[in-house]
Design a protein around this motif. Structure first.
Motif, PDB file in Angstrom:
ATOM      1  N   PHE A  12     -61.230  45.060  32.518  1.00  0.00           N
ATOM      2  CA  PHE A  12     -61.053  43.723  31.705  1.00  0.00           C
ATOM      3  C   PHE A  12     -59.756  42.947  32.148  1.00  0.00           C
ATOM      4  O   PHE A  12     -58.824  43.873  32.879  1.00  0.00           O
ATOM      5  N   CYS A  13     -59.540  41.754  32.180  1.00  0.00           N
ATOM      6  CA  CYS A  13     -58.342  41.180  32.515  1.00  0.00           C
ATOM      7  C   CYS A  13     -58.211  40.012  31.470  1.00  0.00           C
ATOM      8  O   CYS A  13     -59.065  39.094  31.183  1.00  0.00           O
ATOM      9  N   VAL A  44     -65.492  42.006  24.601  1.00  0.00           N
ATOM     10  CA  VAL A  44     -66.359  43.144  24.418  1.00  0.00           C
ATOM     11  C   VAL A  44     -66.219  44.253  25.846  1.00  0.00           C
ATOM     12  O   VAL A  44     -66.157  45.393  25.562  1.00  0.00           O
ATOM     13  N   LYS A  45     -65.825  43.777  26.850  1.00  0.00           N
ATOM     14  CA  LYS A  45     -65.480  44.474  28.173  1.00  0.00           C
ATOM     15  C   LYS A  45     -64.248  45.511  27.808  1.00  0.00           C
ATOM     16  O   LYS A  45     -64.157  46.490  28.155  1.00  0.00           O
ATOM     17  N   PHE A  46     -63.390  44.752  27.131  1.00  0.00           N
ATOM     18  CA  PHE A  46     -62.133  45.220  26.818  1.00  0.00           C
ATOM     19  C   PHE A  46     -62.640  46.388  25.806  1.00  0.00           C
ATOM     20  O   PHE A  46     -61.958  47.671  25.894  1.00  0.00           O
ATOM     21  N   ASN A 180     -54.320  44.863  31.598  1.00  0.00           N
ATOM     22  CA  ASN A 180     -54.329  44.507  32.979  1.00  0.00           C
ATOM     23  C   ASN A 180     -53.559  43.195  33.555  1.00  0.00           C
ATOM     24  O   ASN A 180     -54.138  42.415  34.075  1.00  0.00           O
ATOM     25  N   VAL A 181     -52.358  42.971  32.730  1.00  0.00           N
ATOM     26  CA  VAL A 181     -51.758  41.638  33.049  1.00  0.00           C
ATOM     27  C   VAL A 181     -50.514  42.076  33.760  1.00  0.00           C
ATOM     28  O   VAL A 181     -50.200  41.252  34.817  1.00  0.00           O
ATOM     29  N   GLY A 182     -49.772  43.134  33.634  1.00  0.00           N
ATOM     30  CA  GLY A 182     -48.464  43.357  34.350  1.00  0.00           C
ATOM     31  C   GLY A 182     -47.609  44.174  33.259  1.00  0.00           C
ATOM     32  O   GLY A 182     -47.698  44.937  32.466  1.00  0.00           O
TER      33      GLY A 182
END
Ligand SMILES: CCCCCCCCCCCCC/C=C/[C@@H](O)[C@H](COP(=O)(O)O)NC(=O)CCCCCCCCCCCCCCC
Length: 218
Positions: A12-13, A44-46, A180-182
């Motif tokens: 996920f991102c 939903v992936k998240f 998954n952003v930083g």
């Protein structure tokens, strides 16, 4: 190397979801169904990456996504380009159960309304996350947002089950990690960017359903 790239694709991102919501609005502020659904797919992936406890929630969301995709890819797909065109088409052709469940229990309009209500939950939750402090609890932010929105449309059993699932949400730090952003600061900045977009899509849809008296579709 190739493997790790492939694995990254699956992850996920938040940026990805942000991008789909950016694509949602047409020039004259209608909402593209295709991108709306894609946004939900990303979410939903998240949810799936948080573990099987949330399976009953993703299952319902996936089911609703499938119903909408079925219409988009069906013989009247050209009527299902925007949420506005879908509602107009289904209303004009009496394809919506308006007051009680009847011959159209899975209309696009009523299916989308469920996701629309969940989008309000998302808006409230992300806003809490954005303004939270390091020691804030995701479970609390999540259940507060839920109680202010979706819960009002759910029977007791679902509220109870959802409440139990919220308790096992990862803490804020781990939650930010999965996005998954930083760094946490980057997550907060991205949330600041994403929220107005989500909020606008929500408002436009809410207006459409209000105008057509469709906020309580069974
Ligand atoms: C991150 C934690 C995620 C918590 C998700 C909060 C929402 C809780 C919803 C509980 C729904 C339980 C499942 C059953 C629902 C249905 O009964 C009910 C009614 O449908 P019906 O009229 O067809 O019977 N369905 C609904 O209300 C639609 C629910 C759709 C929920 C989608 C939730 C996706 C959550 C995505 C999380 C992403 C977080 C992103 C953070 C960056």
């Amino acid at each position: 190397m190739a493997d790790s790239v492939a694995a990254d694709d699956q992850k996920f991102c938040l940026q990805e979801v942000l991008d789909t919501f950016k694509l949602c609005l047409t020039e004259n502020k209608e909402v593209y169904l295709e991108h709306y659904v894609a946004g939900w797919r990303g979410l939903v992936k998240f949810l799936s990456s948080l573990g099987s406890v949330f399976g009953f929630i993703s299952k319902d969301a996936v089911n609703k996504i499938k119903i909408l995709v079925g219409y988009m890819e069906g013989e009247n797909g050209s009527q299902y380009v925007t949420i506005q065109s879908m509602v107009k088409y289904e209303l004009e052709n009496e394809l919506v159960d308006l007051t009680k469940r009847g011959s159209h229990p899975e209309s696009g309009s009523r299916t989308l309304l469920r996701l629309h209500r969940a989008l309000r939950w998302l808006e409230l939750f992300l806003e809490r996350l954005r303004t939270s402090s390091e020691d804030s609890k995701t479970s609390v932010m999540c259940s507060e947002s839920y109680n202010e929105s979706l819960a009002q449309h759910h029977p007791w059993v679902i509220r109870k089950t959802a409440g139990m699932a919220f308790c096992v949400l990862p803490g804020r730090a781990a939650f930010f990690e999965v996005m998954n952003v930083g760094t946490p600061e980057q997550v907060v900045a991205m949330l600041g960017e994403a929220l107005p977009l989500i909020s606008e899509v929500y408002q436009i849809t809410e207006e459409l359903y209000t105008q057509n008296n469709m906020l309580d579709l069974p």
